[in-house]
Design a protein around this motif. Structure first.
Motif, PDB file in Angstrom:
ATOM      1  N   MET A 196      -5.271 -20.280  -9.776  1.00 22.85           N
ATOM      2  CA  MET A 196      -4.954 -20.988  -9.922  1.00 22.85           C
ATOM      3  C   MET A 196      -4.727 -21.235 -11.210  1.00 22.85           C
ATOM      4  N   PHE A 197      -5.607 -20.418 -12.034  1.00 29.24           N
ATOM      5  CA  PHE A 197      -4.558 -19.655 -13.060  1.00 29.24           C
ATOM      6  C   PHE A 197      -3.085 -19.151 -13.240  1.00 29.24           C
ATOM      7  N   ARG A 240      -7.727 -26.470  -4.582  1.00 24.76           N
ATOM      8  CA  ARG A 240      -8.458 -27.187  -5.150  1.00 24.76           C
ATOM      9  C   ARG A 240      -9.531 -27.790  -4.647  1.00 24.76           C
ATOM     10  N   PRO A 241      -9.648 -27.920  -3.435  1.00 26.26           N
ATOM     11  CA  PRO A 241     -10.668 -28.808  -2.862  1.00 26.26           C
ATOM     12  C   PRO A 241     -11.534 -28.158  -2.413  1.00 26.26           C
ATOM     13  N   PHE A 242     -11.008 -26.243  -2.131  1.00 26.49           N
ATOM     14  CA  PHE A 242     -11.375 -25.300  -1.299  1.00 26.49           C
ATOM     15  C   PHE A 242     -12.588 -24.509  -2.448  1.00 26.49           C
ATOM     16  N   HIS A 243     -11.581 -24.399  -3.336  1.00 25.63           N
ATOM     17  CA  HIS A 243     -12.495 -24.338  -4.157  1.00 25.63           C
ATOM     18  C   HIS A 243     -13.501 -24.593  -4.859  1.00 25.63           C
ATOM     19  N   TYR A 244     -13.367 -25.876  -4.765  1.00 22.58           N
ATOM     20  CA  TYR A 244     -14.836 -26.471  -5.213  1.00 22.58           C
ATOM     21  C   TYR A 244     -15.733 -26.359  -4.282  1.00 22.58           C
ATOM     22  N   THR A 245     -15.412 -26.952  -3.084  1.00 24.63           N
ATOM     23  CA  THR A 245     -16.642 -26.336  -2.064  1.00 24.63           C
ATOM     24  C   THR A 245     -17.244 -25.625  -1.617  1.00 24.63           C
ATOM     25  N   GLN A 274       1.996 -20.167 -15.042  1.00 29.91           N
ATOM     26  CA  GLN A 274       3.322 -19.977 -14.442  1.00 29.91           C
ATOM     27  C   GLN A 274       4.585 -21.799 -14.202  1.00 29.91           C
ATOM     28  N   GLU A 275       3.649 -22.313 -13.977  1.00 32.62           N
ATOM     29  CA  GLU A 275       4.402 -23.778 -13.797  1.00 32.62           C
ATOM     30  C   GLU A 275       4.692 -24.110 -12.459  1.00 32.62           C
ATOM     31  N   HIS A 276       4.365 -23.159 -11.963  1.00 33.34           N
ATOM     32  CA  HIS A 276       4.278 -23.500 -10.285  1.00 33.34           C
ATOM     33  C   HIS A 276       3.012 -24.356  -9.916  1.00 33.34           C
ATOM     34  N   SER A 277       4.044 -25.319  -8.280  1.00 27.65           N
ATOM     35  CA  SER A 277       2.667 -25.886  -7.954  1.00 27.65           C
ATOM     36  C   SER A 277       2.010 -25.153  -7.244  1.00 27.65           C
ATOM     37  N   ARG A 278       0.828 -25.395  -6.798  1.00 26.03           N
ATOM     38  CA  ARG A 278      -0.014 -24.307  -5.770  1.00 26.03           C
ATOM     39  C   ARG A 278      -0.354 -25.939  -4.449  1.00 26.03           C
ATOM     40  N   PRO A 279      -1.038 -24.786  -3.140  1.00 26.37           N
ATOM     41  CA  PRO A 279      -1.145 -25.561  -2.152  1.00 26.37           C
ATOM     42  C   PRO A 279      -2.468 -26.795  -2.430  1.00 26.37           C
ATOM     43  N   GLN A 280      -2.225 -27.378  -1.719  1.00 27.00           N
ATOM     44  CA  GLN A 280      -2.293 -29.049  -1.737  1.00 27.00           C
ATOM     45  C   GLN A 280      -4.263 -29.048  -1.834  1.00 27.00           C
ATOM     46  N   TRP A 281      -4.144 -27.531  -0.662  1.00 28.44           N
ATOM     47  CA  TRP A 281      -6.511 -27.447   0.042  1.00 28.44           C
ATOM     48  C   TRP A 281      -6.405 -26.193  -1.004  1.00 28.44           C
TER      49      TRP A 281
END
Length: 145
Positions: A34-35, A49-54, A40-47
Motif C-alpha cells: 500500500m505504501f 485494504r480490506p485484507f490488511h484490516y481483516t 508511486q501514485e498507482h492504484s492498488r487492488p480493491q481487496w
C-alpha cells in the motif's frame, strides 16, 4: 485454580503465536504494498485494504487470546503472575498491537501523524515479537515433561 493439564493450553498458545507471526508478516507485506502504491501514485487492488484490516483484526484477536492463555496458565500453575520477564514482554506486545490497531483506525489525509505512529509502532513491534518469543520459549520449557 486446579486444571488437570496445561499441555492443551500451550498447544493453543503455540498455534496462536505462530499465526500471530504469520499475520504480522502478511501485514508487513501488504502495508509495504500500500505504501509503494501511494508513493508511486498507482492504484492498488480493491481487496488489499480490506485484507490488511481483516488480518490486523485477526492479529489483535490472537494476541488477546495469547494474553488470556498466559494469565490463565500462569495463575493455574503458580497461583500468581510475574514469574518471568515474559509478563513484561507479553504486556508490551499487547500494548503495541493495540496502539497499532488504534492508530490504524485514525489514518486519514487529515491525520498524517496517525500513519507515522502506526508504522513506527509496527517497527517496534518486531522487537517486541522477538522479545516475547525468546521469553516465551523459556517459559514453555518449564511446562514440558
Amino acid at each position: 485454580m486446579n486444571l488437570p493439564s496445561f499441555i492443551w493450553l500451550w498447544k493453543i498458545a503455540a498455534w496462536s503465536m505462530g499465526l500471530s507471526l504469520v499475520a504480522y508478516l502478511l501485514l508487513g507485506v501488504t502495508g509495504i504494498w500500500m505504501f509503494r502504491a501511494r508513493q508511486q501514485e498507482h492504484s492498488r487492488p480493491q481487496w488489499l485494504r480490506p485484507f490488511h484490516y481483516t488480518t490486523g483484526a485477526i492479529m489483535v484477536g490472537l494476541v488477546l487470546l495469547l494474553l488470556a492463555i498466559g494469565i490463565v496458565g500462569t495463575l493455574g500453575h503458580y497461583g500468581s503472575l510475574g514469574h518471568s520477564a515474559h509478563l513484561i514482554a507479553g504486556g508490551a506486545v499487547v500494548a503495541l498491537v493495540l496502539l497499532s490497531a488504534g492508530s490504524a483506525t485514525l489514518i486519514s489525509s487529515n491525520r498524517a501523524w496517525a500513519r507515522s505512529v502506526h508504522v513506527a509502532t509496527n517497527l517496534v513491534l518486531l522487537v517486541g515479537f522477538v522479545w516475547v518469543t525468546l521469553t516465551g520459549w523459556s517459559v514453555v520449557q518449564k511446562y514440558l515433561p
